[in-house]
Design a protein around this motif. Structure first.
Motif, PDB file in Angstrom:
ATOM      1  N   THR A 111       0.789  -1.019  -0.062  1.00  0.00           N
ATOM      2  CA  THR A 111       0.012  -0.007   0.065  1.00  0.00           C
ATOM      3  C   THR A 111       0.752   1.409  -0.050  1.00  0.00           C
ATOM      4  OG1 THR A 111      -1.661  -1.200   1.470  1.00  0.00           O
ATOM      5  CG2 THR A 111      -1.829   1.258   1.058  1.00  0.00           C
ATOM      6  N   THR A 112       1.948   1.241   0.680  1.00  0.00           N
ATOM      7  CA  THR A 112       2.726   2.514   0.752  1.00  0.00           C
ATOM      8  C   THR A 112       3.433   2.609  -0.707  1.00  0.00           C
ATOM      9  OG1 THR A 112       4.518   1.034   1.981  1.00  0.00           O
ATOM     10  CG2 THR A 112       3.248   2.589   3.214  1.00  0.00           C
ATOM     11  N   THR A 113       3.792   1.416  -1.185  1.00  0.00           N
ATOM     12  CA  THR A 113       4.157   1.401  -2.587  1.00  0.00           C
ATOM     13  C   THR A 113       3.220   2.130  -3.583  1.00  0.00           C
ATOM     14  OG1 THR A 113       5.500  -0.695  -2.279  1.00  0.00           O
ATOM     15  CG2 THR A 113       5.050   0.163  -4.589  1.00  0.00           C
ATOM     16  N   GLU A 114       2.011   1.980  -3.260  1.00  0.00           N
ATOM     17  CA  GLU A 114       1.068   2.692  -4.074  1.00  0.00           C
ATOM     18  C   GLU A 114       0.995   4.309  -3.741  1.00  0.00           C
ATOM     19  OE1 GLU A 114      -0.863   1.773  -6.783  1.00  0.00           O
ATOM     20  OE2 GLU A 114       0.522  -0.364  -6.589  1.00  0.00           O
ATOM     21  N   VAL A 115       1.274   4.708  -2.574  1.00  0.00           N
ATOM     22  CA  VAL A 115       1.244   6.007  -2.306  1.00  0.00           C
ATOM     23  C   VAL A 115       2.597   6.631  -2.920  1.00  0.00           C
ATOM     24  CG1 VAL A 115       1.977   7.739  -0.225  1.00  0.00           C
ATOM     25  CG2 VAL A 115       0.482   5.510   0.211  1.00  0.00           C
ATOM     26  N   ALA A 116       3.669   5.969  -2.847  1.00  0.00           N
ATOM     27  CA  ALA A 116       4.932   6.349  -3.821  1.00  0.00           C
ATOM     28  C   ALA A 116       4.683   6.506  -4.895  1.00  0.00           C
ATOM     29  CB  ALA A 116       6.126   5.317  -3.245  1.00  0.00           C
ATOM     30  N   ALA A 117       3.974   5.857  -5.914  1.00  0.00           N
ATOM     31  CA  ALA A 117       3.687   5.949  -7.198  1.00  0.00           C
ATOM     32  C   ALA A 117       2.927   7.063  -7.404  1.00  0.00           C
ATOM     33  CB  ALA A 117       2.821   4.729  -7.407  1.00  0.00           C
ATOM     34  N   GLN A 118       1.953   7.636  -6.424  1.00  0.00           N
ATOM     35  CA  GLN A 118       1.115   8.759  -6.645  1.00  0.00           C
ATOM     36  C   GLN A 118       1.704  10.093  -6.214  1.00  0.00           C
ATOM     37  OE1 GLN A 118      -1.787   8.739  -7.930  1.00  0.00           O
ATOM     38  NE2 GLN A 118      -1.583   6.577  -8.471  1.00  0.00           N
ATOM     39  N   LEU A 119       3.091  10.143  -5.504  1.00  0.00           N
ATOM     40  CA  LEU A 119       3.862  10.814  -5.271  1.00  0.00           C
ATOM     41  C   LEU A 119       4.533  11.736  -6.409  1.00  0.00           C
ATOM     42  CD1 LEU A 119       5.358  10.082  -1.786  1.00  0.00           C
ATOM     43  CD2 LEU A 119       3.634  11.703  -2.056  1.00  0.00           C
ATOM     44  N   ILE A 120       4.852  10.876  -7.544  1.00  0.00           N
ATOM     45  CA  ILE A 120       5.375  11.394  -8.691  1.00  0.00           C
ATOM     46  C   ILE A 120       4.699  12.617  -9.368  1.00  0.00           C
ATOM     47  CG2 ILE A 120       6.253  10.545 -11.222  1.00  0.00           C
ATOM     48  CD1 ILE A 120       6.304   7.883 -10.031  1.00  0.00           C
ATOM     49  N   GLY A 121       5.601  13.662  -9.506  1.00  0.00           N
ATOM     50  CA  GLY A 121       4.945  14.864 -10.043  1.00  0.00           C
ATOM     51  C   GLY A 121       5.001  15.959  -8.960  1.00  0.00           C
ATOM     52  N   LYS A 122       5.276  15.574  -7.711  1.00  0.00           N
ATOM     53  CA  LYS A 122       5.508  16.533  -6.625  1.00  0.00           C
ATOM     54  C   LYS A 122       6.852  17.062  -6.639  1.00  0.00           C
ATOM     55  CE  LYS A 122       1.880  14.834  -3.490  1.00  0.00           C
ATOM     56  NZ  LYS A 122       1.028  15.993  -3.641  1.00  0.00           N
ATOM     57  N   ARG A 123       7.411  18.127  -6.018  1.00  0.00           N
ATOM     58  CA  ARG A 123       8.371  18.963  -5.982  1.00  0.00           C
ATOM     59  C   ARG A 123       9.307  19.172  -4.598  1.00  0.00           C
ATOM     60  NH1 ARG A 123       9.806  18.268 -11.130  1.00  0.00           N
ATOM     61  NH2 ARG A 123      11.455  19.870 -10.843  1.00  0.00           N
ATOM     62  N   ASP A 124      10.417  19.111  -4.876  1.00  0.00           N
ATOM     63  CA  ASP A 124      11.216  19.392  -3.306  1.00  0.00           C
ATOM     64  C   ASP A 124      10.948  18.653  -2.398  1.00  0.00           C
ATOM     65  OD1 ASP A 124      12.839  21.626  -4.969  1.00  0.00           O
ATOM     66  OD2 ASP A 124      10.919  22.879  -4.464  1.00  0.00           O
ATOM     67  N   MET A 125      10.594  17.140  -2.564  1.00  0.00           N
ATOM     68  CA  MET A 125      10.269  16.457  -1.401  1.00  0.00           C
ATOM     69  C   MET A 125      11.507  15.769  -1.088  1.00  0.00           C
ATOM     70  SD  MET A 125       6.511  14.811  -1.872  1.00  0.00           S
ATOM     71  CE  MET A 125       6.431  14.688   0.000  1.00  0.00           C
ATOM     72  N   THR A 126      11.563  15.306  -0.002  1.00  0.00           N
ATOM     73  CA  THR A 126      12.551  14.413   0.880  1.00  0.00           C
ATOM     74  C   THR A 126      11.798  13.508   1.418  1.00  0.00           C
ATOM     75  OG1 THR A 126      14.235  16.298   1.356  1.00  0.00           O
ATOM     76  CG2 THR A 126      14.542  14.046   2.301  1.00  0.00           C
ATOM     77  N   VAL A 127      12.330  12.059   0.633  1.00  0.00           N
ATOM     78  CA  VAL A 127      11.762  10.865   1.127  1.00  0.00           C
ATOM     79  C   VAL A 127      12.623   9.943   1.844  1.00  0.00           C
ATOM     80  CG1 VAL A 127      10.314   8.667   0.313  1.00  0.00           C
ATOM     81  CG2 VAL A 127       9.903  10.973  -0.749  1.00  0.00           C
ATOM     82  N   ILE A 128      12.173   9.560   2.946  1.00  0.00           N
ATOM     83  CA  ILE A 128      13.230   8.461   3.825  1.00  0.00           C
ATOM     84  C   ILE A 128      12.451   7.158   3.942  1.00  0.00           C
ATOM     85  CG2 ILE A 128      14.277   7.838   5.926  1.00  0.00           C
ATOM     86  CD1 ILE A 128      14.244  11.170   6.490  1.00  0.00           C
ATOM     87  N   THR A 129      13.073   6.025   3.507  1.00  0.00           N
ATOM     88  CA  THR A 129      12.429   4.755   3.359  1.00  0.00           C
ATOM     89  C   THR A 129      13.217   3.508   3.752  1.00  0.00           C
ATOM     90  OG1 THR A 129      10.938   3.380   1.951  1.00  0.00           O
ATOM     91  CG2 THR A 129      12.598   4.589   0.970  1.00  0.00           C
ATOM     92  N   ASN A 130      12.621   2.542   4.190  1.00  0.00           N
ATOM     93  CA  ASN A 130      13.327   1.246   4.260  1.00  0.00           C
ATOM     94  C   ASN A 130      13.071   0.508   3.284  1.00  0.00           C
ATOM     95  OD1 ASN A 130      10.636   1.059   5.528  1.00  0.00           O
ATOM     96  ND2 ASN A 130      11.279  -0.654   6.769  1.00  0.00           N
ATOM     97  N   ALA A 131      12.218   0.770   2.205  1.00  0.00           N
ATOM     98  CA  ALA A 131      11.720  -0.090   1.131  1.00  0.00           C
ATOM     99  C   ALA A 131      12.482   0.189  -0.196  1.00  0.00           C
ATOM    100  CB  ALA A 131      10.475   0.119   0.718  1.00  0.00           C
ATOM    101  N   LEU A 132      13.261  -0.952  -0.468  1.00  0.00           N
ATOM    102  CA  LEU A 132      14.344  -0.673  -1.910  1.00  0.00           C
ATOM    103  C   LEU A 132      13.413  -0.461  -2.902  1.00  0.00           C
ATOM    104  CD1 LEU A 132      17.062  -1.209  -2.997  1.00  0.00           C
ATOM    105  CD2 LEU A 132      16.774  -3.663  -3.180  1.00  0.00           C
ATOM    106  N   ASN A 133      12.300  -1.042  -3.343  1.00  0.00           N
ATOM    107  CA  ASN A 133      11.384  -0.720  -4.242  1.00  0.00           C
ATOM    108  C   ASN A 133      11.058   0.637  -4.598  1.00  0.00           C
ATOM    109  OD1 ASN A 133       9.461  -1.579  -2.236  1.00  0.00           O
ATOM    110  ND2 ASN A 133       8.066  -1.707  -3.767  1.00  0.00           N
TER     111      ASN A 133
END
Length: 261
Positions: A111-133
């Protein structure tokens, strides 16, 4: 119900949880599983033999591993891909809560992978994750700065776990955490198939100003193996429209905002 029927049901329920553990961890020792599930090593070997016969796992000396794990890693595929339509809607609704310029944590999971996919297009974001994909998905996107934790690689979830992963979050401050869970129960709270991620998720929660739980409604009313804590840990639950009215009311009564996608 006869004693034999009850015993069979208990065995089936235990084996379902053992399989969920292996789907999370990839492999485990007989001794570890026997201690965790409070059965003898003989009983655990019998459980693993049944799971192997059913085609889910492969036994090895002193333990077992998930049969599909090598193929999953090579294809960068996650294990839990049920209810994907709902998860995509949840991902879209949750991503709308993240703003340009924010620093966020994305937990591992489908589900968080789907969140990540929908973030594409946002700007100046810093993302910290433990998910390689998720790191590979967002790492090359313009407008994103992506950081990964260290830790032990868990093949089925394509994630990094353990104390080193938890240590990464200590001393950090982020605006939002998008948290995954295996099950939600009003009494047991947020529960997970195995214990290795609990310290990581607690450290993520401590680092976040706002915790947003993303979970499809099939997880509500369920319990998994080990508890992270109560629902009061989160500010917002993003779920799908199959949530029951009584579940939504009970969750909102705790003080959690419910967003239905």
């Amino acid at each position: 119900m006869s004693g034999g029927s009850r015993s069979r049901l208990l065995g089936e329920a235990r084996r379902a949880r053992i399989l969920a553990w292996l789907q999370e961890e990839g492999s485990a020792r007989v001794r570890t599983l026997a201690e965790a599930f409070e059965v003898s090593e003989v009983t655990m070997r019998q459980d693993l033999e049944k799971l192997e016969t059913d085609g889910h796992i492969v036994r090895e000396h002193g333990g077992a591993f998930l049969k599909s794990v090598t193929q999953q890693v090579r294809s960068m595929a996650l294990q839990h891909l049920d209810n994907m339509d709902a998860k995509r809607r949840i991902g879209r609704a949750a991503a709308a809560l993240a703003n340009d310029g924010e620093t966020i944590i994305l937990d591992s999971g489908s589900t968080t992978t789907e969140v990540a996919a929908q973030l594409i297009g946002k700007r100046d974001m810093t993302v910290i994750t433990n998910a390689l994909n998720i790191a590979l998905m967002l790492g090359a996107e313009p407008g994103f700065e992506v950081h990964m934790t260290g830790g032990h690689f868990k093949a089925p979830t394509l994630s990094l776990s353990g104390e080193r992963s938890a240590d990464y979050f200590r001393g950090l401050f982020v605006q939002k955490l998008f948290l995954a869970t295996a099950a939600i129960d009003l009494e047991a709270g947020l529960t997970y198939p195995a214990m290795s991620d609990i310290a990581v998720k607690r450290a993520m929660i401590d680092a976040a100003q706002t915790v947003i739980l993303v979970a499809d409604s099939s997880k509500i009313g369920q319990r998994s193996f080990t508890s992270l804590g109560g629902l009061e840990l989160v500010r917002t639950l993003v779920t799908d429209d199959a949530i029951r009215d009584e579940d939504r009311a009970a969750i909102e009564n705790i003080g959690v905002e419910v967003i239905v996608a």
